[in-house]
Write a protein that holds these residues in place. Structure first.
Motif, PDB file in Angstrom:
ATOM      1  N   GLY A  14      -2.718   0.639 -33.807  1.00 19.67           N
ATOM      2  CA  GLY A  14      -3.125   0.097 -32.513  1.00 19.67           C
ATOM      3  C   GLY A  14      -3.308  -1.414 -32.562  1.00 19.67           C
ATOM      4  N   VAL A  15      -3.903  -1.898 -33.645  1.00 18.07           N
ATOM      5  CA  VAL A  15      -4.041  -3.346 -33.834  1.00 18.07           C
ATOM      6  C   VAL A  15      -2.667  -4.000 -33.878  1.00 18.07           C
ATOM      7  CG1 VAL A  15      -4.813  -5.156 -35.430  1.00 18.07           C
ATOM      8  CG2 VAL A  15      -6.265  -3.156 -35.019  1.00 18.07           C
ATOM      9  N   LEU A  16      -1.763  -3.407 -34.674  1.00 18.32           N
ATOM     10  CA  LEU A  16      -0.401  -3.941 -34.783  1.00 18.32           C
ATOM     11  C   LEU A  16       0.301  -3.962 -33.427  1.00 18.32           C
ATOM     12  CD1 LEU A  16       2.180  -4.815 -36.301  1.00 18.32           C
ATOM     13  CD2 LEU A  16       2.597  -2.390 -36.786  1.00 18.32           C
ATOM     14  N   MET A  17       0.194  -2.869 -32.672  1.00 10.48           N
ATOM     15  CA  MET A  17       0.885  -2.797 -31.383  1.00 10.48           C
ATOM     16  C   MET A  17       0.351  -3.834 -30.399  1.00 10.48           C
ATOM     17  SD  MET A  17       3.187  -0.544 -31.866  1.00 10.48           S
ATOM     18  CE  MET A  17       3.800  -0.196 -30.227  1.00 10.48           C
ATOM     19  N   SER A  18      -0.978  -4.002 -30.357  1.00 11.36           N
ATOM     20  CA  SER A  18      -1.545  -4.998 -29.443  1.00 11.36           C
ATOM     21  C   SER A  18      -1.119  -6.411 -29.837  1.00 11.36           C
ATOM     22  CB  SER A  18      -3.076  -4.889 -29.413  1.00 11.36           C
ATOM     23  OG  SER A  18      -3.648  -5.240 -30.655  1.00 11.36           O
ATOM     24  N   HIS A  19      -1.086  -6.690 -31.140  1.00 10.58           N
ATOM     25  CA  HIS A  19      -0.643  -8.001 -31.612  1.00 10.58           C
ATOM     26  C   HIS A  19       0.845  -8.222 -31.329  1.00 10.58           C
ATOM     27  CE1 HIS A  19      -4.142  -8.512 -34.722  1.00 10.58           C
ATOM     28  NE2 HIS A  19      -4.531  -8.576 -33.470  1.00 10.58           N
ATOM     29  N   PHE A  20       1.652  -7.176 -31.530  1.00 11.46           N
ATOM     30  CA  PHE A  20       3.096  -7.292 -31.285  1.00 11.46           C
ATOM     31  C   PHE A  20       3.381  -7.504 -29.797  1.00 11.46           C
ATOM     32  CE2 PHE A  20       7.126  -5.169 -30.181  1.00 11.46           C
ATOM     33  CZ  PHE A  20       7.999  -6.003 -30.868  1.00 11.46           C
ATOM     34  N   PHE A  21       2.768  -6.676 -28.952  1.00  8.21           N
ATOM     35  CA  PHE A  21       2.955  -6.851 -27.507  1.00  8.21           C
ATOM     36  C   PHE A  21       2.486  -8.229 -27.057  1.00  8.21           C
ATOM     37  CE2 PHE A  21       2.408  -1.985 -26.951  1.00  8.21           C
ATOM     38  CZ  PHE A  21       3.755  -1.790 -27.185  1.00  8.21           C
ATOM     39  N   GLY A  22       1.328  -8.663 -27.597  1.00  8.45           N
ATOM     40  CA  GLY A  22       0.776  -9.947 -27.195  1.00  8.45           C
ATOM     41  C   GLY A  22       1.563 -11.134 -27.695  1.00  8.45           C
ATOM     42  N   THR A  23       2.359 -10.936 -28.733  1.00 11.78           N
ATOM     43  CA  THR A  23       3.198 -12.012 -29.249  1.00 11.78           C
ATOM     44  C   THR A  23       4.386 -12.283 -28.334  1.00 11.78           C
ATOM     45  OG1 THR A  23       2.570 -11.488 -31.523  1.00 11.78           O
ATOM     46  CG2 THR A  23       4.570 -12.785 -31.230  1.00 11.78           C
ATOM     47  N   ILE A  24       4.930 -11.229 -27.724  1.00 13.23           N
ATOM     48  CA  ILE A  24       6.145 -11.383 -26.905  1.00 13.23           C
ATOM     49  C   ILE A  24       5.874 -11.263 -25.403  1.00 13.23           C
ATOM     50  CG2 ILE A  24       7.629 -10.549 -28.765  1.00 13.23           C
ATOM     51  CD1 ILE A  24       7.715  -7.835 -27.409  1.00 13.23           C
ATOM     52  N   LEU A  25       4.662 -10.797 -25.018  1.00  9.21           N
ATOM     53  CA  LEU A  25       4.348 -10.579 -23.608  1.00  9.21           C
ATOM     54  C   LEU A  25       3.039 -11.256 -23.240  1.00  9.21           C
ATOM     55  CD1 LEU A  25       5.134  -6.736 -23.468  1.00  9.21           C
ATOM     56  CD2 LEU A  25       6.610  -8.565 -22.595  1.00  9.21           C
ATOM     57  N   HIS A  26       2.806 -11.393 -21.951  1.00 10.27           N
ATOM     58  CA  HIS A  26       1.531 -11.914 -21.453  1.00 10.27           C
ATOM     59  C   HIS A  26       0.426 -10.890 -21.743  1.00 10.27           C
ATOM     60  CE1 HIS A  26      -1.495 -13.211 -18.401  1.00 10.27           C
ATOM     61  NE2 HIS A  26      -1.045 -14.420 -18.747  1.00 10.27           N
ATOM     62  N   TRP A  27      -0.804 -11.373 -21.934  1.00 12.67           N
ATOM     63  CA  TRP A  27      -1.890 -10.472 -22.312  1.00 12.67           C
ATOM     64  C   TRP A  27      -2.175  -9.410 -21.242  1.00 12.67           C
ATOM     65  CZ3 TRP A  27      -5.893 -10.426 -18.896  1.00 12.67           C
ATOM     66  CH2 TRP A  27      -6.107 -11.566 -18.105  1.00 12.67           C
ATOM     67  N   SER A  28      -1.919  -9.715 -19.960  1.00 12.21           N
ATOM     68  CA  SER A  28      -2.168  -8.726 -18.909  1.00 12.21           C
ATOM     69  C   SER A  28      -1.181  -7.559 -19.003  1.00 12.21           C
ATOM     70  CB  SER A  28      -2.076  -9.385 -17.528  1.00 12.21           C
ATOM     71  OG  SER A  28      -0.787  -9.956 -17.328  1.00 12.21           O
ATOM     72  N   THR A  29       0.079  -7.866 -19.304  1.00 16.93           N
ATOM     73  CA  THR A  29       1.077  -6.808 -19.504  1.00 16.93           C
ATOM     74  C   THR A  29       0.759  -6.004 -20.756  1.00 16.93           C
ATOM     75  OG1 THR A  29       2.733  -8.265 -18.500  1.00 16.93           O
ATOM     76  CG2 THR A  29       3.545  -6.340 -19.704  1.00 16.93           C
ATOM     77  N   THR A  30       0.307  -6.702 -21.781  1.00 12.79           N
ATOM     78  CA  THR A  30      -0.090  -6.028 -23.023  1.00 12.79           C
ATOM     79  C   THR A  30      -1.188  -5.009 -22.770  1.00 12.79           C
ATOM     80  OG1 THR A  30       0.512  -7.963 -24.351  1.00 12.79           O
ATOM     81  CG2 THR A  30      -1.035  -6.394 -25.329  1.00 12.79           C
ATOM     82  N   SER A  31      -2.180  -5.356 -21.965  1.00 11.56           N
ATOM     83  CA  SER A  31      -3.300  -4.438 -21.697  1.00 11.56           C
ATOM     84  C   SER A  31      -2.836  -3.181 -20.969  1.00 11.56           C
ATOM     85  CB  SER A  31      -4.385  -5.155 -20.884  1.00 11.56           C
ATOM     86  OG  SER A  31      -3.899  -5.514 -19.600  1.00 11.56           O
TER      87      SER A  31
END
Length: 507
Positions: A182-199
């Motif tokens: 879960g930590v990895l996925m949130s970091h990966f999404f947040g690296t390539i996407l905006h934090w709102s989309t990540t959430s």
């Protein structure tokens, strides 16, 4: 055809018939074994998906804070506000822990998780739709943190009660892997996407988990504790099968329930149960074990990964290099926890805990010494290969034991009647320590430096490991009733004699 030939044909036919019978029995037993394992895997996967949401909650601040600081509106955030953005979810953990123990005992393990999923999804949606309003973000972070604390004791208890002893260690360790993933996925999404989309993407994890858990039965141990025997039998057979060994374990579970004095009130029973050694002994061990985990700094790294990577690589490093280092650490954490899942099935909890504790403290103290020598110019240039290498070694050894084992054992060591209370108190203490370490980390980095902070974590881990050496028992491949007997005070030799007399109890 002579008589001898007829006799030989009869033998062949007889042997062929017997072989067919044996083969059909083997196939039947294989099917009877495989079906429950598949059901356990499916159920554990549901809880695994919900736990991904907890891991995403722990890691989300590492991508949220840098994006807010570098947003187009160029708002200035104080150190105090940044620390609250990182730590408010861990502050909410305590309230989730308090809810969890009551709800899992009152409504059941499965139903509690279903209600939790509703709140979890709503929390992630609140963050995603906040429109950068800081107090709305804090509200969403509080809700997801509440759910993280709620799931903390609930997930391991549920998995521990529905899984076979031989697979229980693997399934419970998979929950720690879920947090790291879960930590990895949130970091990966947040690296390539905006934090709102990540959430929003992170909110899909508990949604999927809730859908799976909707279709599985309640924990048989909880049903037995509520004297719902028919439902308990049906649930136990669904999860564990109908074999002779399973039937013996089921009969023993039901017999233990029938021995309880139902004439006493709940408060009176609780007062008696908390005085028993099978409650306070594992409670003390689990509180210390969870404190060791938090004081080793594993969650501080999840919350402040990018800032810590810049310190270890050098202040002049680019933003992309810091994110690459962060994702590399996340992948390494997941790989280490995957290895831990396998090792826990083959080795005991105790050897892994001691090995991990010793080398975690060694790596932290060595890293602190290296950074100190760099800061005092005894070593002129910071070498990223050395600093990141020591950090990578720390990530590996900490996630082989110190990080997953408390979550693994909290679902095993408490008796059924006090499992909700014991696991709730244990995880509540780690939540308090979680909040304390994450909240104080920026101040510690500022006041005593990264080297002083790592030294503090290393010495704390070493002291805790010494405690585990003297107090931590082995629970590998023991049934929950055998573990309860151990803490009740029965001598080890007596337990060994019972296992030798009746090997079926080892299943």
């Amino acid at each position: 055809m002579d008589h001898a030939s007829v006799s030989e044909l009869e033998k062949i036919n007889k042997n062929g018939t017997q072989n067919e019978i044996f083969e059909s029995k083997d196939n039947f037993c294989r099917k009877e074994t495989q079906a429950p394992i598949r059901r356990q895997i499916l159920t554990c996967f549901g809880t695994f998906m919900v736990t991904l949401g907890s891991g995403a909650t722990a890691g989300f601040s590492a991508i949220l804070i840098p994006q807010l600081q570098n947003s187009k509106e160029e708002r200035q955030y104080s150190i105090e506000m940044i620390s609250w953005l990182a730590s408010i979810s861990s502050f909410a953990l305590v309230f989730g822990n308090l809810l969890s123990g009551y709800l899992m005992e009152r409504f059941g393990r499965r139903m509690s998780q279903l209600v939790l999923c509703v709140f979890f999804v709503s929390g992630w949606a609140t963050i995603g739709l906040s429109n950068e309003i800081i107090y709305v973000i804090l509200t969403g972070r509080f809700i997801t943190g509440l759910c993280q604390g709620w799931l903390g004791p609930l997930g391991p208890v549920f998995i521990g009660e529905i899984s076979s002893p031989i697979h229980r260690g693997f399934f419970l360790a998979a929950l720690s892997l879920a947090i790291a993933t879960g930590v990895l996925m949130s970091h990966f999404f947040g690296t390539i996407l905006h934090w709102s989309t990540t959430s929003i993407l992170c909110g899909s994890f508990p949604l999927i988990g809730g859908i799976i858990l909707y279709y599985v039965p309640e924990s048989p141990a909880w049903l037995a504790s509520k004297n719902r025997i028919d439902e308990c039998i049906a649930s136990f057979q669904w999860y564990r099968g109908n074999g002779l060994e399973m039937k013996m374990e089921l009969d023993k579970m039901i017999n233990e329930q029938t021995k309880k004095d139902t004439t006493k009130g709940k408060l009176e029973s609780l007062q008696q149960n908390i005085r028993k050694p099978q409650f306070w002994k594992p409670l003390l061990i689990m509180i210390v074990f969870f404190l060791i985990t938090q004081l080793s700094g594993v969650n501080v790294i999840c919350a402040y990964t990018t800032d810590m990577m810049k310190e270890l690589i050098g202040e002049d490093t680019s933003k992309s290099s810091a994110y690459i280092a962060m994702l590399s650490i996340d992948v390494l954490r997941c790989v280490s926890l995957s290895v831990a899942c396998v090792l826990l099935k083959r080795m005991g909890r105790r050897p892994l805990a001691l090995f991990s504790g010793i080398f975690t403290s060694t790596s932290l103290i060595t890293l602190a010494l290296y950074l100190y020598l760099v800061s005092t110019n005894h070593i002129r240039n910071l070498s990223p290969a050395i600093s990141l290498g020591l950090m990578a070694f720390y990530i590996i050894v900490s996630n082989l034991g110190i990080s997953p084992l408390p979550w693994n054992m909290v679902g095993e060591v408490f008796a059924t009647e006090t499992k909700g209370l014991g696991s709730g108190i244990s995880v509540m203490m780690t939540s308090i320590a979680f909040f304390g370490t994450v909240k104080t980390a920026p101040a510690m980095f500022h006041s005593i430096g990264h080297q002083g902070t790592y030294l503090f974590y290393g010495v704390s881990t070493l002291i805790g490991t010494i405690f585990l050496f003297f107090c931590l028992p082995e629970t590998k491949e023991k049934t929950l009733l055998q573990i309860e007997e151990y803490f009740r005070g029965n001598k080890k030799e007596k337990l060994k004699d019972e296992l030798q007399k009746n090997p079926l109890l080892q299943i």
